[in-house]
Design an enzyme around this catalytic site. Structure first.
Site, PDB file in Angstrom:
ATOM      1  CD  GLN A 126      -2.703   1.114   2.592  1.00  0.00           C
ATOM      2  OE1 GLN A 126      -2.369   0.438   3.554  1.00  0.00           O
ATOM      3  NE2 GLN A 126      -3.832   1.793   2.582  1.00  0.00           N
ATOM      4  N   GLY A 127       0.640   2.164  -0.944  1.00  0.00           N
ATOM      5  CA  GLY A 127       1.368   3.422  -1.028  1.00  0.00           C
ATOM      6  C   GLY A 127       0.478   4.597  -0.689  1.00  0.00           C
ATOM      7  CE1 TYR A 128      -4.162   4.118  -0.802  1.00  0.00           C
ATOM      8  CE2 TYR A 128      -5.452   4.582   1.172  1.00  0.00           C
ATOM      9  CZ  TYR A 128      -5.386   4.168  -0.142  1.00  0.00           C
ATOM     10  OH  TYR A 128      -6.538   3.796  -0.789  1.00  0.00           O
ATOM     11  CB  SER A 129       1.604   6.751   5.283  1.00  0.00           C
ATOM     12  OG  SER A 129       0.421   6.402   5.960  1.00  0.00           O
ATOM     13  CD  GLU A 244      -5.662  -0.105   6.172  1.00  0.00           C
ATOM     14  OE1 GLU A 244      -4.537  -0.304   6.644  1.00  0.00           O
ATOM     15  OE2 GLU A 244      -5.967   0.922   5.546  1.00  0.00           O
ATOM     16  CG  ASN A 382      -7.299   4.063  17.471  1.00  0.00           C
ATOM     17  OD1 ASN A 382      -7.272   3.586  16.338  1.00  0.00           O
ATOM     18  ND2 ASN A 382      -7.268   3.297  18.548  1.00  0.00           N
ATOM     19  CD  GLU A 383      -5.013   9.612  18.671  1.00  0.00           C
ATOM     20  OE1 GLU A 383      -4.612   9.218  19.776  1.00  0.00           O
ATOM     21  OE2 GLU A 383      -4.704   9.043  17.592  1.00  0.00           O
TER      22      GLU A 383
END
Length: 396
Positions: A126-129, A244, A382-383
């Site tokens: 996965q290439g997100y962050s 996810e 989670n925030e």
């Protein structure tokens, strides 16, 4: 929905158990149950065993190779796999990019990629962050500029799980920098063997190479690898993240770990009695077990409505599921006491038959604890999930 198993559900569970008993290699089972580290070959081996049975993608439509199971049957399958101690079927292909391709990809993409995902011919990451674009994912800076029939990609992704093994990466890239940041993002499928891609390891607190930085230096990606429409990638990204976050709940795995926690607490005395007989520790375990039961009921309700696509309820599952997993690792270390302190990488990697500390059950627990600090961060911290719940469920 009726949460009691029917006779048909019970028969299905027996079928699943018989398959697992007959086909799960003992070596893989022991690695999972002992919290030892799995290799790429271990994960691919199990995926292909399950794919040979036709069960690798329980949530897919039948026309793409899915099982046709209902929500309860899918839950039973996951629960029984966790009970048995199977390696994971990696989510990046089966549960993340595949649903996006099915929903938004063209016929050629579906015909080419879905069978390769189903057979584990392609390992996806996965290439997100990115640095500076994690929780605020829409701030990503990796660019893709159109040059004839290709996009030229430049930038960096980080925290790329198991990217060192991957054949393919699905990436969010910026294709328009002159509009609102969510509106200029596209969704690209990129071959990891393309010139210009560099994978650099990030070694985590548990001293494992699980995540990576991935650099793109003038990487040329065919335009046909664009999923859906240009600049509509944010919509596809949110759809994927819903899938996810639902999976992060990992109820079955937590149920297995809860049993191990109780075994550890019974085997380790406090003042001459098992730790589980201590009222304060027993109360902690009971509270956690109640929370896990409540999470399981919520998972079943969310899964039953997945024909509409995962909604903001997936954020609830992500928050509670990750918190329960972390609490389990904390109580395991508390139960292990000083035996959980030694760190034995050779044993974790299977190079030693037994831990140097002499306690095989306790030896992996420190590394396990450190690894699970990440669960409240990945898939959207989670925030951020609490913000989503506040806005989309509570309407505040």
């Amino acid at each position: 929905m009726d949460l009691n198993y029917t006779a048909e559900d019970a028969a299905f569970r027996d079928t699943v158990r018989a398959f697992l008993d007959a086909n799960l290699p003992a070596q893989l089972q022991q690695k999972v149950r002992r919290h030892l580290r799995l290799s790429k070959d271990d994960i691919v081996r199990w995926h292909r065993i399950v794919a040979g049975q036709g069960w690798a993608a329980p949530g897919w439509p039948v026309e793409y190779g899915g099982t046709g199971w209902n929500a309860v049957q899918r839950h039973i399958w996951e629960d029984e796999c966790a009970r048995a101690g199977t390696p994971p079927i990696l989510p990046f292909g089966i549960n993340m990019v595949a649903p996006v391709i099915m929903a938004f990809g063209n016929d050629a993409q579906k015909a080419y990629y879905l069978p390769r995902i189903l057979s584990c011919e392609d390992w996806w990451c996965q290439g997100y962050s990115e640095p500076g674009a994690g929780s605020d994912l829409a701030s990503l800076k990796t660019t893709a500029e159109r040059d004839g029939d290709v996009y030229v990609v430049n930038g960096q992704k980080t925290w790329t799980t198991l990217g060192q093994h991957a054949d393919m990466i699905f990436c969010l890239v910026r294709t328009d920098g002159g509009v609102r940041k969510q509106e200029g993002i596209s969704f690209l499928l990129i071959d990891m063997r393309t010139p210009g891609i560099t994978v650099r390891p990030i070694i985590m607190l548990d001293e494992d190479h699980e995540v990576n930085e991935v650099f793109f230096d003038n990487v040329r990606v065919p335009v046909q690898n664009l999923v859906g429409q240009e600049n509509r990638g944010w919509t596809y990204a949110k759809y994927l993240l819903g899938h996810e976050r639902t999976g992060i709940a990992a109820v079955g795995r937590s149920r297995r770990e809860l049993l191990l926690l109780k075994e550890l607490a019974m085997a380790r005395p406090k003042h001459g009695k098992p730790l589980l007989d201590d009222p304060l520790f027993a109360a902690k375990v009971a509270t956690l077990e109640i929370e896990l039961m409540a999470l399981e009921m919520t998972v079943l309700r969310v899964i039953a409505g997945e024909d509409k696509g995962p909604g903001p309820q997936a954020s609830m599952l992500k928050v509670r599921g990750s918190e329960i997993q972390q609490q389990l690792t904390e109580l395991m270390l508390e139960a292990a006491g000083p035996q959980g302190l030694p760190f034995d990488p050779a044993y974790l990697h299977g190079a030693a038959a037994h831990s140097a500390a002499g306690d095989d059950a306790a030896a992996p627990l420190a590394a396990y604890y450190f690894n699970y600090r990440k669960t409240s961060i990945y898939g959207g911290s989670n925030e951020i999930q609490k913000n989503i719940i506040t806005q989309m469920i509570l309407g505040l």
